[in-house]
Design a protein around this motif. Structure first.
Motif, PDB file in Angstrom:
ATOM      1  N   LEU A 131      -0.415  11.831  -5.934  1.00  0.00           N
ATOM      2  CA  LEU A 131      -0.309  12.887  -4.702  1.00  0.00           C
ATOM      3  C   LEU A 131       1.191  12.946  -4.498  1.00  0.00           C
ATOM      4  CD1 LEU A 131      -2.375  14.018  -2.821  1.00  0.00           C
ATOM      5  CD2 LEU A 131      -2.191  11.967  -1.411  1.00  0.00           C
ATOM      6  N   PRO A 171      -3.304  18.600  -0.453  1.00  0.00           N
ATOM      7  CA  PRO A 171      -3.813  17.289  -1.093  1.00  0.00           C
ATOM      8  C   PRO A 171      -5.252  17.492  -1.794  1.00  0.00           C
ATOM      9  CG  PRO A 171      -3.477  16.855   1.235  1.00  0.00           C
ATOM     10  CD  PRO A 171      -2.909  18.313   0.972  1.00  0.00           C
ATOM     11  N   TYR A 187      -3.839   9.599   3.047  1.00  0.00           N
ATOM     12  CA  TYR A 187      -3.551  10.767   2.080  1.00  0.00           C
ATOM     13  C   TYR A 187      -2.878  11.950   2.568  1.00  0.00           C
ATOM     14  CZ  TYR A 187      -7.345  14.010   3.050  1.00  0.00           C
ATOM     15  OH  TYR A 187      -8.251  15.205   3.544  1.00  0.00           O
ATOM     16  N   ARG A 188      -3.208  12.434   3.800  1.00  0.00           N
ATOM     17  CA  ARG A 188      -2.234  13.589   4.136  1.00  0.00           C
ATOM     18  C   ARG A 188      -0.941  13.277   4.508  1.00  0.00           C
ATOM     19  NH1 ARG A 188      -7.446  15.649   6.429  1.00  0.00           N
ATOM     20  NH2 ARG A 188      -7.204  14.632   8.317  1.00  0.00           N
ATOM     21  N   GLU A 203      -8.873  15.942  -1.784  1.00  0.00           N
ATOM     22  CA  GLU A 203      -9.742  15.084  -1.213  1.00  0.00           C
ATOM     23  C   GLU A 203      -9.439  13.661  -1.864  1.00  0.00           C
ATOM     24  OE1 GLU A 203     -11.384  15.471   1.728  1.00  0.00           O
ATOM     25  OE2 GLU A 203     -10.333  17.303   1.707  1.00  0.00           O
ATOM     26  N   PRO A 204      -9.491  12.672  -1.074  1.00  0.00           N
ATOM     27  CA  PRO A 204      -9.596  11.269  -1.610  1.00  0.00           C
ATOM     28  C   PRO A 204     -10.836  10.646  -2.208  1.00  0.00           C
ATOM     29  CG  PRO A 204      -9.819  11.339   0.771  1.00  0.00           C
ATOM     30  CD  PRO A 204      -9.320  12.769   0.356  1.00  0.00           C
ATOM     31  N   TYR A 234      -4.243   7.337  -7.235  1.00  0.00           N
ATOM     32  CA  TYR A 234      -4.523   8.676  -6.579  1.00  0.00           C
ATOM     33  C   TYR A 234      -3.144   8.963  -5.612  1.00  0.00           C
ATOM     34  CZ  TYR A 234      -5.989  11.712  -2.671  1.00  0.00           C
ATOM     35  OH  TYR A 234      -6.014  12.580  -2.047  1.00  0.00           O
ATOM     36  N   LEU A 235      -2.818   7.948  -4.783  1.00  0.00           N
ATOM     37  CA  LEU A 235      -1.678   8.121  -3.835  1.00  0.00           C
ATOM     38  C   LEU A 235      -0.489   8.417  -4.819  1.00  0.00           C
ATOM     39  CD1 LEU A 235      -2.257   5.302  -1.047  1.00  0.00           C
ATOM     40  CD2 LEU A 235      -2.580   7.997  -0.997  1.00  0.00           C
ATOM     41  N   TRP A 270       1.149  12.975   1.296  1.00  0.00           N
ATOM     42  CA  TRP A 270       1.433  14.276   0.837  1.00  0.00           C
ATOM     43  C   TRP A 270       2.697  14.878   1.708  1.00  0.00           C
ATOM     44  CZ3 TRP A 270      -0.384  17.791  -2.720  1.00  0.00           C
ATOM     45  CH2 TRP A 270      -0.117  19.042  -2.827  1.00  0.00           C
ATOM     46  N   GLU A 308      -7.049   3.401  -6.142  1.00  0.00           N
ATOM     47  CA  GLU A 308      -6.381   4.305  -4.945  1.00  0.00           C
ATOM     48  C   GLU A 308      -4.784   4.239  -4.847  1.00  0.00           C
ATOM     49  OE1 GLU A 308      -9.870   2.839  -1.554  1.00  0.00           O
ATOM     50  OE2 GLU A 308      -8.287   1.380  -2.430  1.00  0.00           O
ATOM     51  N   LEU A 336      -8.671   5.648   2.132  1.00  0.00           N
ATOM     52  CA  LEU A 336      -7.538   6.707   2.301  1.00  0.00           C
ATOM     53  C   LEU A 336      -7.529   7.680   3.170  1.00  0.00           C
ATOM     54  CD1 LEU A 336      -7.179   7.162  -1.675  1.00  0.00           C
ATOM     55  CD2 LEU A 336      -5.983   5.403  -0.246  1.00  0.00           C
ATOM     56  N   ARG A 337      -8.412   7.757   3.958  1.00  0.00           N
ATOM     57  CA  ARG A 337      -8.621   8.489   5.036  1.00  0.00           C
ATOM     58  C   ARG A 337      -8.288   7.765   6.697  1.00  0.00           C
ATOM     59  NH1 ARG A 337     -11.482  12.886   3.725  1.00  0.00           N
ATOM     60  NH2 ARG A 337     -12.929  12.864   2.095  1.00  0.00           N
TER      61      ARG A 337
END
Length: 185
Positions: A19, A37, A75-76, A39-40, A15-16, A79, A12, A45-46
């Protein structure tokens, strides 16, 4: 303060981190893929949490923008904050492609913000602070006093200074002190 136990797996975190790079490179027009971005990989991450993205070049601050309250999926938020730190931090000109190749970055995910019941309880390296009084506020992340080797009172004073308040405003009953913790990587 409730213990902040938000922890991410290495996947995770990666991923970030990816991103941040993808957001800034697409903002420069040099990235591949869509200008949004991906999708996580996990639902964690949501979650709606506050976050900051800090950019440095050669150890010097180059941009830092964040969202204190979790108003969107993490995650957004990462971004958007990466792009804002690179191109919209009012203290710096927009990041260019040459600087992008040299950039170092740090992600801070914030716990919920709570009123600090007693400044004596503030722990350097554990807590981030927000000072608020007379329509002004300032925030410092938990890693800042560690980087500058500040003690607790200096940290409290510097947070007041960032808010445009006198350094001893944290002692004033009209000043509200908020604290939080952060997962920093």
């Amino acid at each position: 303060m409730s213990d902040f136990r938000f922890e991410l797996t290495d996947g995770e975190k990666q991923y970030l981190k990816d991103l941040v790079v993808r957001s800034i490179s697409s903002g420069l027009g040099i990235g591949d893929g869509p200008n949004r971005p991906p999708e996580p990989p996990t639902d964690k991450l949501r979650e709606h949490l506050g976050a900051f993205v800090t950019l440095k070049i050669d150890g010097n601050l180059r941009g830092c923008i964040g969202n204190v309250q979790g108003s969107d999926a993490l995650y957004r938020t990462i971004w958007d904050m990466a792009r804002s730190a690179a191109f919209r931090d009012p203290r710096f000109p927009p990041l260019d492609e040459e600087e992008f190749r040299r950039i170092e970055y740090e992600i801070s995910i914030l716990s919920p913000i709570e009123p600090c019941p007693d400044p004596e309880l503030v722990e350097v390296g554990r807590h981030g602070l927000i000072m608020s009084a007379h329509g002004r506020s300032g925030l410092l992340l938990p890693q800042v006093p560690v980087e500058w080797r500040w003690d607790r009172e200096t940290f409290l004073g510097q947070t007041c200074y960032k808010a445009g308040l006198p350094r001893d405003a944290w002692k004033d009953p009209d000043t509200t002190i908020f604290w939080f913790e952060a997962e920093v990587f």
